[in-house]
Scaffold this active site. Structure first.
Site, PDB file in Angstrom:
ATOM      1  CB  CYS A 135      -1.041   0.090   1.217  1.00  9.75           C
ATOM      2  SG  CYS A 135      -1.998   1.445   1.207  1.00  9.75           S
ATOM      3  CE  LYS A 191      -2.727  -7.523  -3.067  1.00  5.46           C
ATOM      4  NZ  LYS A 191      -2.314  -6.210  -3.405  1.00  5.46           N
TER       5      LYS A 191
END
Length: 332
Positions: free
Chosen positions: A96, A135
């Site tokens: 992110c 991730k």
């Protein structure tokens, strides 16, 4: 890939979108896809309202919890709490790019600190028995993706990570907004495929720009282990109705979209009875009939009616009627 379930298809963690109501709706469309929570920070879990942050319905399973953080001890504690709540996987967010995430020293900026990420993964692995995954992006800013992705992958795998989900774009931490970071950096699927070819025994899933199940099938066919759809699955959830058949090979008809809506009625009724608002559930259903006659009316009725005080299932019925009307006319 031993020890990691074969989650060939996943719906990505998306802030403000993949809440429990979204996941319960998506589960009515596919029984097999892995669903993710919104990112929850380890600090929030440590100090916040855990039932509110982590509570979910058993009918959402399989569900993975995505954590944000960079303190190994705090992440280990949060992972253990998540496992106790019933999540089948704990995922660490290293992708992110938002300013808020950077200021907290987690998310994509961790691509610059592979040793710290490895320490976080090792601590989480020691605290839980469910898979721990990461991730990430292929790199950030001026990093060379050929080097940065390999360095991070090797570090976290040596620390015990069970799988990697890779968003096949760089993240630009300065100069691009989070929204721009989802579109402007070019996709590089080949870079993720080279990682898979170098690590054939490791589960490598891919994310980023995958818009259709045709796209997903092509990526699986070239050797990647999993595909993760984000905005495409949210804005056109009807595509999830074919996932069990097309991706998992289940010998059954695709989920009927009207049946999926009917299956949400008890969820909506329970929420309304508890004092909730209709739109908190139906906002996740707006794109269900994308591309079909009546889809615009469906969206309009749910959008306008769902926010009104006292709105109930009659709004859902009116929206359904708007979709069924042109379909019946076409048959006649």
């Amino acid at each position: 890939m031993a020890g990691y379930p074969q989650h060939a298809f996943a719906v990505a963690p998306m802030m403000d979108w993949t809440d429990s109501f979204c996941r319960r709706f998506h589960r009515r469309l596919t029984s097999r896809a892995l669903l993710y929570t919104e990112m929850v920070t380890s600090a929030a879990i440590r100090f916040g309202d855990r039932p509110k942050l982590l509570g979910f319905s058993p009918d959402e399973q399989p569900v993975a919890l995505q954590l944000g953080g960079s303190d190994p001890g705090e992440l280990a504690e949060a992972a253990a709490i998540g496992e106790a709540f019933g999540y089948v996987e704990i995922n660490l967010n290293c992708g992110c790019p938002s300013d808020r995430v950077q200021s907290g020293r987690f998310g994509a900026c961790l691509m610059r600190e592979p040793d710290l990420v490895a320490d976080c993964v090792a601590a989480m692995k020691a605290a839980v028995s469910v898979p721990v995954t990461v991730k990430c992006r292929i790199g950030v800013d001026d990093q060379d993706p050929e080097q940065s992705l390999d360095v991070l992958a090797d570090a976290v795998l040596q620390a015990g990570a069970d799988a990697l989900w890779v968003h096949a774009r760089k993240a630009w931490l300065k100069g691009l907004s989070p929204k721009e970071n989802r579109d402007i950096p070019p996709l590089d699927y080949d870079r993720v495929l080279r990682l898979k070819q170098r690590l054939p025994e490791v589960f490598i899933g891919i994310n980023g720009g995958i818009a259709t199940l045709d796209d997903a099938e092509r990526l699986l066919a070239v050797g990647l282990d999993g595909v993760m759809l984000g905005r495409a699955a949210y804005h056109d959830p009807g595509l999830l109705a074919s996932v069990d058949r097309r991706i998992y090979g289940v010998d059954q008809p695709d989920t009927d979209l009207f049946d999926a809506v009917d299956a949400m009625r008890p969820v909506i009724a329970e929420h309304l009875a508890a004092g909730g608002r209709l739109g908190q559930v139906t906002r996740h259903m707006l794109g269900l009939f994308h591309g079909r006659p009546g889809a615009r009316a469906w969206r309009r009725i749910l959008t306008e009616g769902g926010v009104k005080a006292g709105a109930g299932l009659e709004v859902l019925d009116a929206a359904l009627a708007a979709v069924r009307r042109p379909e019946r006319a076409a048959v006649a």
